[in-house]
Design a protein around this motif. Structure first.
Motif, PDB file in Angstrom:
ATOM      1  N   ARG A   8     -18.907 -27.411  19.744  1.00 41.25           N
ATOM      2  CA  ARG A   8     -17.662 -26.644  19.772  1.00 41.25           C
ATOM      3  C   ARG A   8     -16.993 -26.718  21.134  1.00 41.25           C
ATOM      4  N   PHE A   9     -17.769 -26.580  22.213  1.00 36.54           N
ATOM      5  CA  PHE A   9     -17.186 -26.653  23.554  1.00 36.54           C
ATOM      6  C   PHE A   9     -16.703 -28.068  23.879  1.00 36.54           C
ATOM      7  N   ARG A  10     -17.352 -29.083  23.324  1.00 35.46           N
ATOM      8  CA  ARG A  10     -16.874 -30.444  23.544  1.00 35.46           C
ATOM      9  C   ARG A  10     -15.499 -30.640  22.894  1.00 35.46           C
ATOM     10  N   GLN A  11     -15.315 -30.087  21.713  1.00 34.73           N
ATOM     11  CA  GLN A  11     -14.010 -30.184  21.057  1.00 34.73           C
ATOM     12  C   GLN A  11     -12.947 -29.390  21.808  1.00 34.73           C
ATOM     13  N   LEU A  12     -13.307 -28.203  22.302  1.00 35.65           N
ATOM     14  CA  LEU A  12     -12.333 -27.389  23.027  1.00 35.65           C
ATOM     15  C   LEU A  12     -11.964 -28.017  24.369  1.00 35.65           C
ATOM     16  N   CYS A  13     -12.951 -28.570  25.074  1.00 36.38           N
ATOM     17  CA  CYS A  13     -12.668 -29.165  26.387  1.00 36.38           C
ATOM     18  C   CYS A  13     -11.875 -30.456  26.278  1.00 36.38           C
ATOM     19  N   GLY A  14     -11.869 -31.097  25.122  1.00 39.25           N
ATOM     20  CA  GLY A  14     -11.089 -32.302  24.937  1.00 39.25           C
ATOM     21  C   GLY A  14      -9.848 -32.119  24.085  1.00 39.25           C
ATOM     22  N   SER A  15      -9.513 -30.880  23.756  1.00 43.26           N
ATOM     23  CA  SER A  15      -8.370 -30.627  22.872  1.00 43.26           C
ATOM     24  C   SER A  15      -7.058 -30.720  23.636  1.00 43.26           C
ATOM     25  N   GLN A  16      -5.989 -30.957  22.896  1.00 41.35           N
ATOM     26  CA  GLN A  16      -4.655 -31.027  23.488  1.00 41.35           C
ATOM     27  C   GLN A  16      -4.207 -29.660  24.006  1.00 41.35           C
ATOM     28  N   GLU A  17      -4.653 -28.589  23.361  1.00 43.70           N
ATOM     29  CA  GLU A  17      -4.269 -27.248  23.805  1.00 43.70           C
ATOM     30  C   GLU A  17      -4.807 -26.960  25.203  1.00 43.70           C
ATOM     31  N   PHE A  18      -6.061 -27.358  25.456  1.00 41.79           N
ATOM     32  CA  PHE A  18      -6.638 -27.108  26.774  1.00 41.79           C
ATOM     33  C   PHE A  18      -5.902 -27.889  27.852  1.00 41.79           C
ATOM     34  N   TRP A  19      -5.650 -29.191  27.622  1.00 38.56           N
ATOM     35  CA  TRP A  19      -5.001 -30.008  28.646  1.00 38.56           C
ATOM     36  C   TRP A  19      -3.544 -29.636  28.837  1.00 38.56           C
ATOM     37  N   GLU A  20      -2.916 -29.123  27.800  1.00 38.92           N
ATOM     38  CA  GLU A  20      -1.544 -28.629  27.981  1.00 38.92           C
ATOM     39  C   GLU A  20      -1.528 -27.388  28.869  1.00 38.92           C
ATOM     40  N   GLN A  21      -2.446 -26.450  28.618  1.00 36.80           N
ATOM     41  CA  GLN A  21      -2.516 -25.261  29.458  1.00 36.80           C
ATOM     42  C   GLN A  21      -2.903 -25.617  30.891  1.00 36.80           C
ATOM     43  N   ALA A  22      -3.823 -26.583  31.047  1.00 37.63           N
ATOM     44  CA  ALA A  22      -4.225 -26.987  32.397  1.00 37.63           C
ATOM     45  C   ALA A  22      -3.070 -27.629  33.148  1.00 37.63           C
ATOM     46  N   THR A  23      -2.270 -28.438  32.457  1.00 38.52           N
ATOM     47  CA  THR A  23      -1.131 -29.097  33.107  1.00 38.52           C
ATOM     48  C   THR A  23      -0.066 -28.086  33.493  1.00 38.52           C
ATOM     49  N   ARG A  24       0.259 -27.175  32.600  1.00 34.89           N
ATOM     50  CA  ARG A  24       1.284 -26.168  32.896  1.00 34.89           C
ATOM     51  C   ARG A  24       0.816 -25.182  33.968  1.00 34.89           C
ATOM     52  N   GLN A  25      -0.485 -24.952  34.039  1.00 34.61           N
ATOM     53  CA  GLN A  25      -1.005 -24.021  35.033  1.00 34.61           C
ATOM     54  C   GLN A  25      -0.978 -24.621  36.438  1.00 34.61           C
ATOM     55  N   ARG A  26      -1.186 -25.922  36.561  1.00 33.85           N
ATOM     56  CA  ARG A  26      -1.263 -26.564  37.870  1.00 33.85           C
ATOM     57  C   ARG A  26       0.055 -27.180  38.308  1.00 33.85           C
ATOM     58  N   CYS A  27       1.025 -27.276  37.418  1.00 34.24           N
ATOM     59  CA  CYS A  27       2.348 -27.812  37.762  1.00 34.24           C
ATOM     60  C   CYS A  27       3.363 -26.675  37.776  1.00 34.24           C
TER      61      CYS A  27
END
Length: 279
Positions: A123-142
């Motif tokens: 489950r954590f592998r799917q969450l860490c590679g999901s588009q939702e996580f990387w979108e939030q990470a990009t918006r949080q750091r930009c």
């Protein structure tokens, strides 16, 4: 936290190990343990055997070694240890959280820790590679994400946008803009065709593109082909008659040139013979 505990806490079913063909069901609820089995056999003795069921409280199951042995034999020792921990009140609340809350927690970690977390469970592998996580990470750091970058992320993925530097991102956007402009103009193909027809109609000489055969001189019929250059590889269904006519005329011209060459050789031979005769 108690609201996160759904009933049943755990359940599993399956067939027993070979040669056993019986079917088993095992579940752990908030108050008891349920063990069910169905006898599957081709023997006439077991034809009318009814399914069995056994229910025990958590404390009784922890002392019932016979039932624990059956559970471990059918479903394995890991399932047995996990169910015993549930009966002892050891709940893993982290895996019972919804995905939206887990994504917020994961975004508070460093990228190295996110990679380590993705290796702990499926489950954590799917969450860490999901588009939702990387979108939030990009918006949080930009600071700001433009609409153009967001639309590009839908095509290439937010993870690639996150690991792309500004120069490469500008190149990707620059390559995408002409395509978007052409896609937004439905009349661009008509304008291109009109320009091409206008250039063909003009009398200016143009460079002949590679891959064409020029039928000039012998075999060129102005009544048949007004353009001295024709593209190689015509459509065999539409230009079959044209190809056949051109081939026939080429053969005729080759035969005619051979006859003329033969006649000239004969004349030369006769002239040489006359000059060598004695007077």
């Amino acid at each position: 936290m108690a609201s996160l505990l759904k009933d049943p806490l755990f359940e599993i079913s399956g067939r027993g190990p070979a040669p056993n063909k019986d079917f088993y069901y095992f579940s752990v609820t908030k108050s008891q343990v349920i063990w069910r089995w169905w006898k599957i056999s081709a023997r006439t003795v077991d034809r009318y055997t009814k399914p069995g069921e056994e229910k025990e409280s958590h404390s009784v199951f922890l002392d019932d070694f016979e039932l624990q042995r059956e559970v471990g034999m059918v479903f394995g020792p890991k399932i047995l240890q996990f169910t015993k921990a549930l009966c002892q009140g050891q709940y893993n609340y982290l895996e019972r959280l919804p995905d939206s809350i887990l994504l917020r927690i994961i975004n508070c970690l460093e990228l190295e820790d996110v990679g380590q977390l993705g290796r702990t469970s499926r489950r954590f592998r799917q969450l860490c590679g999901s588009q939702e996580f990387w979108e939030q990470a990009t918006r949080q750091r930009c600071c700001t994400i433009s609409a153009e970058v967001a639309s590009l992320a839908l095509e290439v993925g937010w993870r690639r946008i996150f690991f792309t530097n500004k120069l490469q991102l500008q190149k990707l956007l620059g390559r995408r803009r002409p395509k978007a402009e052409l896609g937004g103009r439905p009349d661009c193909d008509e304008d291109t065709k009109a320009e091409g027809s206008a250039s063909e109609g003009s009398g200016s000489e143009e460079e002949i593109p590679p891959g064409t055969v020029c039928l000039q001189g012998a075999g060129a019929d102005p009544d048949f082909n007004t353009n001295p250059c024709r593209d190689v590889g015509p459509d065999p269904e539409t230009d079959y008659d044209s190809i056949k006519l051109i081939a026939d005329r080429l053969r005729e011209d080759i035969r005619f040139s051979e006859v003329e060459t033969l006649a000239q050789n004969r004349k030369l031979n006769r002239g040489v013979g006359d000059s060598t005769e004695p007077i």
